[in-house]
Design a protein around this motif. Structure first.
Motif: not given
Lengths: 443, 332
Positions: A171-180
């Motif tokens: 889905x071309x979503x980046x892996x989150x590094x912050x909770x936002x």
């Protein structure tokens, strides 16, 4: 029933002590350090039977190894139920005055409850104080209470983000590094596929307290019989605000962890991430083998960008109940199981170490996980273990508090109650129970 | 009273006796009641409506059908899903076969997993059923017969106690029983499951009522006059007469012991002495632990294997039970 359990333990321990007077020492009047250490050696020499109540699977190998090393010792490993069930059984056995094991597995959050109920033996005189540098900080502080050492850490659960790389890539979503970013990713994934959720949550006390811990919240303060419960600090507020967004927008899969549905979600990719303890890889491999190669491990998302805060989630220790008939031998077993060769054997069977030596060993750090596409996942997890926030403590009756989590905070998951209101209700109910048990409870 | 269809007078006989008990017109709804010559009768012979050959009723048939589906569906689900591996359990439709047919593989893994724990649990269950339910039946037969046949002071008091005991659910007694057995040092031993299972107030009551009906006192008196001792009378005369009641009590207590969960749960901590109910639950708890291995496929196969013997026992014993009660009901 529950309300009286602690008093019952105290009473039962008193009775047991009275009966055992003259044969064994009870309570604080323990023999001097040296003689107790000698006891352990001579107990090993003399041999005997050690009954262990534990559900942790890698202990099977440890028990076999231990029996091989000390042929006169017979270790009887009994799975008396998992978590809560075992604690109830342990309390019943202590109350009934017979049938208590020599060694019991106790999760970190529950150590305080049993220690303060005087159901556990202080292990310092047996030589536990010599392990000051053996274990990582989080687990080591969890087993100590009021200068006593009530258990030895068996494993640890520094939190990390396990994510399904295939789903994120597709889905071309980046892996989150912050909770936002995590909330953003949750929206994006659910929008791309309505069956897809960033994670599952139906209200889990352990996970909630761990995330509050990571956010810097320290709701519980314990000093002797003085207990403070306060969900009003900034860390808790930050957690509640962010998680409320996920709840309001229905971005959390209504699936209870550890159910068959959960394993299904992990294997078919409809649950995209888990923020969970470092012991999780073994469960991935056995519970969701079909998703092998899809998952990866990343550091836990942060509350402030660039920070490196962590928390513990789960993990257990081995303790010696006061009702044990052969405490020295019991201590010899738990020392073997939690340090040195025993600990290393358990790590090779898939447990996550609480021992510094294993955590820093090259073999451990360079293990490639086929399940995680060959990733050296322990690098991430060991980092997480080093970054666990300090100063956290659980309530001395956390087992009870967790048991009422779903009646209070859980309402936020099924009704229009907010998380903040739920936490307030949890605070009040916990405070009320604490006061009934004779603690002086404040903010 | 339940009667065995095989024993009932057959329809043909009855029709021969009363060939035209029911007029043609009343039988089949929807068919116009026109008078027809006798030879034009429908091919299927019409039968009079008896309790064994009731008038068909569409709504009743539907409701019964629904109940049947509702009852059998879980069993069908169990059988179907015992043929799947864990992945298919997650992926495939619950009421249809998965990609692979893994029933035999599942069974052999269930029997060998965890060092053959399942076999051990089965043997434990058999022990508890044989000793517990067998003993309970024996005691109920002896006690029920004695209460029905012999007059003795305090019989009414015994009656009151038995009736009272029937009303107390076993669950309510479990915790006091645990404390008692723990005090005697018997907790966590098979005795803690067997001894409480020996007591079956309902079985005693049932045998009492049955013995009062099925053993005519004249017969006993005749035997006594012929010089038979009380034990001989019991074993050679009363026991055969009591067989249907005995089978009924045995069936009830076997099912109850086989399915017992709560009593072993609080009594037994050592998995070596678990019955199947606790063992399967322990496997299921594995999935909820860090480092534990989820074995949903083995739990389902194990459940199927656990259900089969009790179904077989029920079907086998039910025949005795039915014909026996029928025999009792027509005895004069």
């Amino acid at each position: 029933m529950r309300t009286n359990s602690r008093r019952r333990i105290v009473a039962a321990v008193a009775v047991t002590c009275a009966l055992a007077l003259g044969t064994t020492a009870c309570g604080a009047s323990d023999p001097a350090d040296e003689s107790a250490v000698k006891d352990v050696a001579s107990a090993l020499e003399a041999g005997g039977k050690v009954t262990v109540w534990a559900w942790e699977p890698t202990l099977k190998k440890v028990a076999a190894d231990f029996e091989k090393k000390y042929p006169k010792v017979d270790v009887e490993l009994v799975n008396a139920g998992t978590g809560d069930k075992q604690y109830t059984a342990l309390q019943n056995a202590v109350a009934a005055g017979s049938g208590a094991p020599d060694v019991a597995q106790v999760e970190y959050y529950a150590v305080g409850q049993f220690a303060i109920g005087k159901a556990l033996e202080d292990l310092a005189p047996y030589g536990a104080s010599s392990h000051d540098q053996t274990f990582t900080t989080g687990p080591w502080s969890a087993v100590r209470y009021d200068k006593g050492i009530y258990a030895l850490p068996m494993d640890s659960g520094p939190m990390a983000l396990f994510y399904n790389k295939k789903v994120f890539d597709r889905h071309g979503v980046a892996v989150p590094t912050t909770w936002d970013e995590y909330v953003e990713a949750a929206r994006a994934l659910h929008k791309a596929d309505p069956k897809l959720y960033i994670t599952n949550d139906t209200g889990d006390a352990g996970a909630t307290t761990s995330l509050i811990w990571q956010a810097g919240g320290r709701p519980y303060k314990v000093e002797g019989t003085k207990v403070g419960i306060d969900f009003g600090d900034a860390g808790t507020a930050q957690y509640a605000r962010t998680w409320q967004k996920l709840l309001d927008e229905r971005l959390l899969a209504p699936v209870t962890s550890w159910s068959d549905e959960w394993y299904k979600g992990l294997s078919d990719g409809s649950i995209a991430t888990l923020s969970i303890g470092a012991w999780m890889p073994a469960n991935f491999a056995s519970g969701a083998p079909a998703a092998s190669g899809d998952w990866r491990v990343a550091p836990l998302p942060q509350w402030t960008r660039g920070a490196k805060a962590g928390a513990e989630n789960g993990g257990s220790s081995l303790a010696v109940p006061k009702a044990s008939k052969n405490k020295a031998l019991a201590y010899a077993f738990i020392e073997y199981a939690t340090t040195g060769a025993g600990a290393t054997a358990r790590v090779s069977e898939g447990a996550f170490p609480a021992t510094r030596a294993d955590l820093e060993s090259k073999a451990f750090l360079e293990t490639a996980f086929p399940y995680f596409g060959g990733q050296q996942a322990n690098q991430v997890l060991a980092d997480a273990a080093r970054n666990v926030g300090t100063g956290w403590s659980y309530l001395p009756y956390q087992v009870y508090a967790n048991s009422i989590f779903n009646d209070t905070v859980g309402k936020a998951y099924v009704s229009s109650t907010t998380l903040a209101q739920g936490l307030d209700a949890w605070r009040n109910a916990s405070a009320k129970y604490g006061a009934e048990q004779g603690f002086s409870v404040g903010k | 009273m339940i009667t065995n269809p095989a024993d009932a007078p057959s329809d043909t006989v009855e029709r021969a006796v009363r060939p035209r008990a029911v007029p043609d017109t009343a039988v089949e709804p929807g068919r116009t009641p026109v008078a027809r010559p006798p030879k034009a009768r429908p091919r299927r012979p019409k039968r009079p409506h008896t309790p064994l050959n009731p008038r068909p009723s569409v709504p009743l048939t539907l409701v019964t059908g629904l109940v049947l589906v509702y009852t059998l569906l879980p069993l069908v689900w169990l059988v179907i899903n015992a043929t799947k591996n864990q992945q298919d359990l997650f992926d495939s439709f619950g009421l249809w076969l998965g990609k692979d047919f893994r029933l035999w593989d599942n069974i052999s893994r269930t029997l060998t997993y965890d060092d053959g724990a399942f076999v051990r649990w089965t043997l434990n269950t058999l022990l508890y059923v044989a000793a517990g339910a067998g003993g309970a039946t024996l005691l109920a037969v002896l006690g029920g017969y004695a209460l029905a046949v012999y007059e003795f002071p305090g019989r009414r008091a015994v009656f009151a106690v038995v009736i009272g005991a029937v009303a107390v659910p076993g669950t309510a007694l479990a915790v006091p029983t645990f404390l008692m057995f723990s005090g005697m040092g018997l907790a966590n031993t098979p005795w803690a499951v067997i001894i409480p299972s020996l007591v079956s107030p309902f079985g005693l009551y049932l045998m009492w009522v049955f013995a009062a009906e099925a053993v005519p006192s004249e017969l006993l008196e005749a035997a006594r006059i012929d010089g038979a001792g009380e034990l001989r009378i019991f074993f050679t005369i009363a026991l055969p007469l009591l067989r249907p009641g005995t089978v009924t009590v045995l069936l009830f207590s076997m099912v109850a012991t086989w399915n017992n969960y709560f009593l072993p749960l609080i009594m037994i901590k050592d998995p070596d002495w678990y019955p199947l109910t606790l063992g399967l639950n322990a496997w299921s708890a594995q999935a909820r632990t860090a480092g534990g291995e989820p074995v949903f496929d083995l739990i389902i196969t194990g459940s199927l294997l656990t259900v089969v013997p009790i179904v077989v026992i029920f079907l086998l014993l039910q025949r005795h039970w039915q014909s026996g009660l029928a025999a009792g009901s027509v005895k004069e």
